[in-house]
Design an enzyme around this catalytic site. Structure first.
Site, PDB file in Angstrom:
ATOM      1  N   SER A   1       0.815  -1.219   0.000  1.00 38.16           N
ATOM      2  CA  SER A   1       0.000   0.000   0.000  1.00 38.16           C
ATOM      3  C   SER A   1       0.844   1.261   0.000  1.00 38.16           C
ATOM      4  O   SER A   1       1.933   1.302   0.607  1.00 38.16           O
ATOM      5  CB  SER A   1      -0.905  -0.001   1.232  1.00 38.16           C
ATOM      6  OG  SER A   1      -1.510   1.254   1.429  1.00 38.16           O
TER       7      SER A   1
ATOM      8  N   GLU B   1       0.196   3.648   1.743  1.00 40.33           N
ATOM      9  CA  GLU B   1       0.236   4.108   3.129  1.00 40.33           C
ATOM     10  C   GLU B   1       1.558   3.770   3.801  1.00 40.33           C
ATOM     11  O   GLU B   1       1.884   4.342   4.846  1.00 40.33           O
ATOM     12  CB  GLU B   1      -0.927   3.503   3.924  1.00 40.33           C
ATOM     13  CG  GLU B   1      -2.283   4.083   3.584  1.00 40.33           C
ATOM     14  CD  GLU B   1      -2.490   5.508   4.098  1.00 40.33           C
ATOM     15  OE1 GLU B   1      -1.822   5.888   5.083  1.00 40.33           O
ATOM     16  OE2 GLU B   1      -3.306   6.235   3.503  1.00 40.33           O
TER      17      GLU B   1
ATOM     18  N   TYR C   1      -2.065   0.511  10.286  1.00 38.26           N
ATOM     19  CA  TYR C   1      -2.245  -0.152   8.990  1.00 38.26           C
ATOM     20  C   TYR C   1      -0.980  -0.043   8.144  1.00 38.26           C
ATOM     21  O   TYR C   1      -0.500  -1.031   7.580  1.00 38.26           O
ATOM     22  CB  TYR C   1      -3.424   0.463   8.252  1.00 38.26           C
ATOM     23  CG  TYR C   1      -3.560   0.006   6.823  1.00 38.26           C
ATOM     24  CD1 TYR C   1      -4.096  -1.243   6.513  1.00 38.26           C
ATOM     25  CD2 TYR C   1      -3.152   0.828   5.774  1.00 38.26           C
ATOM     26  CE1 TYR C   1      -4.208  -1.664   5.195  1.00 38.26           C
ATOM     27  CE2 TYR C   1      -3.276   0.411   4.457  1.00 38.26           C
ATOM     28  CZ  TYR C   1      -3.797  -0.831   4.169  1.00 38.26           C
ATOM     29  OH  TYR C   1      -3.910  -1.245   2.860  1.00 38.26           O
TER      30      TYR C   1
END
Length: 337
Positions: free
Chosen positions: A131, A133, A154
């Protein structure tokens, strides 16, 4: 004889689009579904209900990424050619409320799957859903060489899964790749994610079902693409001779406010009349800007995003307006596109 693929997270947005793509290419597709009191398969129900799709072999199995022994048994039985690990707790804001659960399901479960592949002795190619992120506070544009600086549980869990994938590739010669996907949306996006929350609210406002939409940070900058295009990039990664990691993104930046403006304008509404700020939707630590550089995917995978943020917003608004209209008329609902 066609290939066999196993998809974790098959009931999610990406899993459903990927299953459709692989079936269209003649694969036998197996999906993992967690056993629970409810059977959340609405994104893939149309595959079951289409006899032609059934003939191409689409099979679901009850299993859980937290159960390594069950994974080994399943892999030995199925012996898939390709494995796509899309299963995760994937909501960034929720990860602050459930950090241990997120770390287990999103991080450690990727390691369990890799170890299950190794222990089962199968020769499968493995795709790990990484990801954007993971980049967090790293300044944009971000590419495969950008250092990670996650800003959420996360993101931390995804970094763990990323490096576990690299480690198994280097330690055991496993064909394992990371697809570092930037935000990708569609009408099948979960309704708690900001883009779908916006387009769903627009449809309900148009229908007179609600009047207000409450959001957090409108200044966050994201690189939003179209999910069906992104699952094609996943597949392309596993067709290369050598396993490598790739960023998948549009390279086009937009703020949440800009997405709002385009989406509401497409529906003939003024977003300032309906959107209100609520601090509960703020993250404890914010990621200011994620903008991907997908040059490597363009050069090696011959992949390039076609749908950019404005068209994406229009696609999602139109789909949600149709879905709300169908619900009000009592028609059978299929999650669009």
């Amino acid at each position: 004889m066609g290939k066999t693929a196993l998809i974790t997270g098959v009931t999610g947005q990406d899993g459903s689009y990927l299953a459709e793509l692989l079936l269209s290419k003649g694969y036998t597709v197996h999906g993992i579904v967690r056993r629970s009191s409810t059977f959340n398969t609405e994104r893939i129900d149309h595959i079951y209900q289409d006899p032609q799709e059934q003939n191409r072999s689409f099979v679901l199995h009850h299993a859980d990424l937290t159960d390594g022994i069950a994974l080994v048994s399943l892999l030995r039985d199925l012996r898939p050619d390709e494995i796509y690990n899309l299963g995760a707790q994937s909501h960034v804001r929720v990860s602050f409320d459930a950090p241990l659960y997120t770390g287990d399901v999103t991080g450690l479960s990727a390691l369990r799957l890799l170890e299950s592949v190794r222990a089962s002795g199968i020769e499968a190619r493995v795709y790990q859903a990484s990801s954007s992120e993971m980049f967090g506070a790293a300044p944009p544009p971000q590419n495969e060489h950008t250092p990670f600086h996650p800003r959420s549980p996360y993101g931390c869990a995804k970094v763990f899964a990323y490096w576990a994938t690299v480690n198994y590739r280097e330690a055991y010669g496993m064909y394992a790749v990371n697809g570092i996907l930037f935000n990708h949306e569609s009408p099948r996006r979960g309704e708690t994610f900001v883009t779908r929350k916006i387009t769903r609210a627009i449809a309900r406002i148009k229908a007179g079902l609600q009047d207000r939409l409450y959001l957090g940070n409108l200044d966050a900058v994201r690189d939003w693409g179209y999910a069906p295009e992104y699952v094609d990039a996943m597949w392309r990664m596993l067709q290369r001779d050598e396993p490598e990691d790739y960023v998948v993104a549009t390279g086009e930046a937009a703020t949440v406010r800009q997405f709002l403006e385009v989406a509401f304008e497409h529906a003939g509404l003024d977003w300032t009349e309906h959107v209100r700020y609520d601090p509960k939707y703020e993250r404890p630590s914010e990621v200011d800007a994620l903008i991907g550089d997908a040059s490597k995917a363009r050069d090696l995978l011959d992949w390039k995003a076609q749908v950019k943020v404005a068209e994406l917003a229009r696609i999602m608004v139109d789909a949600d307006i149709r879905q709300v209209a169908d619900q009000l008329s009592g028609a059978t609902i299929r999650i669009d596109r």
